[in-house]
Design an enzyme around this catalytic site. Structure first.
Site, short mmCIF file in Angstrom:
data_model
loop_
_atom_site.label_atom_id
_atom_site.label_comp_id
_atom_site.label_asym_id
_atom_site.label_seq_id
_atom_site.Cartn_x
_atom_site.Cartn_y
_atom_site.Cartn_z
N THR A 175 -5.63 1.44 -5.64
CA THR A 175 -5.20 0.04 -5.47
C THR A 175 -5.84 -0.87 -6.51
OG1 THR A 175 -5.29 0.48 -3.11
CG2 THR A 175 -4.86 -1.77 -3.76
N HIS A 209 -1.53 3.43 4.69
CA HIS A 209 -2.53 4.14 3.89
C HIS A 209 -2.79 5.48 4.55
CE1 HIS A 209 -6.25 5.15 1.88
NE2 HIS A 209 -6.11 4.11 1.08
N ASP A 264 1.62 -0.07 -4.95
CA ASP A 264 0.42 0.05 -5.78
C ASP A 264 0.29 1.42 -6.46
OD1 ASP A 264 -0.26 1.31 -3.40
OD2 ASP A 264 -2.21 0.33 -3.19
N HIS A 265 0.64 2.48 -5.73
CA HIS A 265 0.51 3.84 -6.27
C HIS A 265 1.20 4.79 -5.31
CE1 HIS A 265 -2.51 4.25 -3.17
NE2 HIS A 265 -3.05 3.13 -3.61
N GLU A 321 0.81 -1.21 0.00
CA GLU A 321 0.00 0.00 0.00
C GLU A 321 0.85 1.27 0.00
OE1 GLU A 321 -3.29 0.52 -0.40
OE2 GLU A 321 -2.71 2.62 -0.34
#
Ligand code: GP9
Ligand code: MN
Length: 630
Positions: free
Chosen positions: A297, A412, A471-472, A255
């Site tokens: 995600t 996150h 993921d990003h 994450e």
């Protein structure tokens, strides 16, 4: 005389328009990060809410009763204020403007939970100040029982005025930004020129267009794309093809993990000590980019499983979960694999339960498969260490070989952590988000370490390939100043694009498969890479990526916003940059790739919008309608 008379009749509506207009402009300047380069742009930004507001409030002219008209004006003012407020909240979280598909992802919105709370500011109450003023005014006015009606002529004149304002706005915007309406993946540009309200209408039109696109698509489009993809196919690496045949696959989606934390320190302490060691015994890709859009995600998952690009707007997991795909789980099923997803969140988040079924997963271990208590949760839910620990039991229950994907959660936004889990210091800058990012990244690193230890203990380590990818981004452009302070350099558009790098680690058992790969690549490349490692031929598969180990792999990757990166150059925001000098370069250096970048995104979008994989003959997995994923 007559005109003055009409204006005075309109005074309540015009007051409402004026208040909302000014409020919208203030919100633009205080809550959104809209880059303004000159006075003309500033002027366009200033006037752009006007046409929509005049039109919407103008509908009031058709009410015969003054009371009802005033009532309508107050309700509309409240409604538009909510729309604006929703945009502000969304922007704070995603650093992006709302789109219709995202808005209807209510299950996600509802579950933002703690994050939503974090996003509120006490000053937000002022966002409704004008509605309160209008309500009081309307009460006063409604006491006087006078009736004001508008003649046909007056209404007509009003409509003309609205059209004139709108067309002038659009014309001005076109001189500033040609092709405005066809370059839709740049939402900021649209909002800047059309205004946030008109933009919503425009977006709604796009939405209906995409619905029509499926109905109109036919197999000839697909043939053209297949030919393009075949012509661009590269030979897989001879040494590595089939090297992991029959082995289990363990994918870990990390994450919000960005590459800039790898091998870096905070106050002298390593941020990712475990990953730093682990990548030395693995293949590590230091020029690997995320290519996600609004689906975050889920977009990363879409890229990995399909080697298709996510969409420029909305999350494809939501908008196109009914499509035909030819995803990794579907393919692996034909090779004797059992496939499972593990993620301790509500199963419908990002529409995963539906989409996983579509992609061919046999089993989804979601929230209800985990013991989640207040003690073992933080932020978005189950802490990563507990998630991995509890996942081991599930993993052991699966038939082998298996293909699995794990999604971590602790790192996150808003990057919350219990004090006892803090292993490195917070950073000190004016961005609370960046400050808190480092300890949560460090925590996830520890969780992965625990997972690897447990895999070894359970005898699963040596017969599995393990792939981890970020993921990003976790730190959005809103925090560029703080991140610049941390990196010790200014975050230019070039640097900002390079910050979209996320770690990719591929661990193949055997001890000899390791090294750092510098080639430019992206999440789109994972599907062919995985399949080739497992010895599965992809000649007839539809994928946009290239095997990362292929000698012929181009130094090139395109991001969802149309930016692209080559070995030497970065193209972003319509400018070409030289990576070495950090300066803007002549656009001729980027030109050779521009067409390809656009083509890739366009073709992939065509496949998704047109549901073109229904014409793919190799698709042979059709989930039964009544089948449900656990
Ligand atoms: C939620 C998790 C986080 O299940 O995947 O979602 P994100 O906001 O990063 O897309
Ligand atoms: Mn994520």
């Amino acid at each position: 005389m007559k005109l003055r008379f009409s204006l005075s009749k309109l005074s309540f509506a015009l007051t409402a328009v004026f208040l909302l207009w000014i409020k919208t402009y203030i919100v633009y300047k205080t809550s959104f990060n809209i880059e303004i380069e000159n006075t003309k742009q500033e002027f366009i930004l200033f006037i752009n809410p006007l046409s929509f507001l005049l039109m919407f409030f103008g509908i009031g002219l058709f009410f015969k009763s003054t009371k009802r008209r005033n009532h309508y004006i107050v309700v509309i003012s409240l409604f538009i204020s909510f729309v604006l407020f929703g945009n502000v909240m969304f922007y704070r979280f995603f650093n992006d403007f709302l789109t219709w598909p995202v808005l209807f992802q209510t299950s996600n919105m509802g579950e933002l939970g703690n994050s939503t709370f974090e996003l509120f500011k006490s000053t937000d109450i002022f966002m409704f100040a004008d509605t309160i003023v209008l309500t009081l005014l309307a009460r006063g006015l409604n006491k006087k029982e006078s009736t004001v009606t508008f003649t046909k002529k007056e209404r007509f004149a009003y409509c003309i005025a609205v059209v004139v304002v709108f067309v002038s706005n659009l014309a001005l915007a076109e001189t500033e930004r040609p092709e405005l309406l066809t370059r839709t993946f740049d939402r900021e540009m649209l909002v800047k020129n059309l205004g946030t309200y008109n933009y919503h209408i425009y977006d709604a039109l796009l939405q209906s267009k995409s619905k029509a696109q499926r109905a109109l698509a036919d197999s000839s489009e697909f043939v053209e794309i297949e030919n393009y993809l075949k012509a661009n196919q590269k030979e897989p690496s001879k040494e590595l093809f089939g090297i992991a045949k029959g082995k289990n696959v363990i994918l870990i989606s990390l994450e919000s993990m960005q590459s800039f934390v790898i091998d870096r320190k905070i106050n002298g302490q390593e941020i990712t000590p475990f990953l730093n060691d682990f990548l030395k015994e693995s293949y590590y890709f230091d020029n690997f980019y995320h290519q996600t859009g609004q689906g975050k995600t889920s977009d990363a998952e879409f890229l990995v499983e399909n080697s298709l690009y996510p969409l420029g707007r909305g999350s494809v997991f939501f908008t196109h979960s009914g499509n035909e795909y030819n995803a990794i789980p579907e393919i692996l099923k034909q090779h004797g694999y059992y496939t499972a997803m593990l993620h301790a969140n509500n199963k419908s988040f990002w529409n995963r339960d539906i989409m996983y079924l579509r992609l061919g997963f046999d089993r989804y271990f979601s929230l209800t498969d985990y013991k989640v208590t207040p003690e073992n949760s933080i932020g978005w839910g189950l802490k990563d260490v507990d998630f991995f620990e509890q996942s081991i039991v599930h993993l052991k229950s699966l038939p082998q070989p298996f293909y699995t994907k794990f999604i971590t959660l602790t790192n996150h936004f808003p990057f919350e952590l219990n004090e006892e889990d803090g292993m490195v210091d917070e950073y000190t800058s004016n961005s609370r988000t960046l400050n808190r990012y480092f300890p949560t990244v460090r925590y996830t690193d520890e969780a992965v370490k625990h997972f690897i230890t447990r895999l070894k203990e359970e005898g699963l380590y040596d017969n599995s390939i393990i792939m981890m990818y970020g993921d990003h981004y976790g730190i959005s452009e809103n925090h560029n100043a703080a991140i610049g302070q941390y990196l010790g350099k200014e975050v230019t558009p070039l640097v900002s694009t390079q910050l979209q790098r996320v770690p990719l680690i591929i661990h193949i058992p055997g001890g000899k498969y390791k090294g750092t790969v510098h080639k430019v690549s992206g999440q789109i490349d994972l599907k062919p890479t995985i399949l080739h490692l497992l010895g599965i031929d992809t000649k007839n598969d539809v994928h946009f990526g290239t095997d990362l180990f292929s000698k012929e792999k181009m130094n090139f990757t395109v991001l969802r916003d149309g930016s692209f990166i080559t070995g030497k150059y970065v193209y972003t925001e319509n400018k070409c940059y030289d990576k070495k000098t950090g300066q803007e370069a002549d656009s001729k250096y980027c030109e050779p790739y521009m067409e390809k970048a656009k083509q890739e995104l366009d073709y992939s979008d065509e496949i998704v919008y047109g549901d073109l994989l229904r014409f793919y003959e190799g698709t042979n997995y059709h989930p039964e309608k009544e089948q449900k994923i656990n």
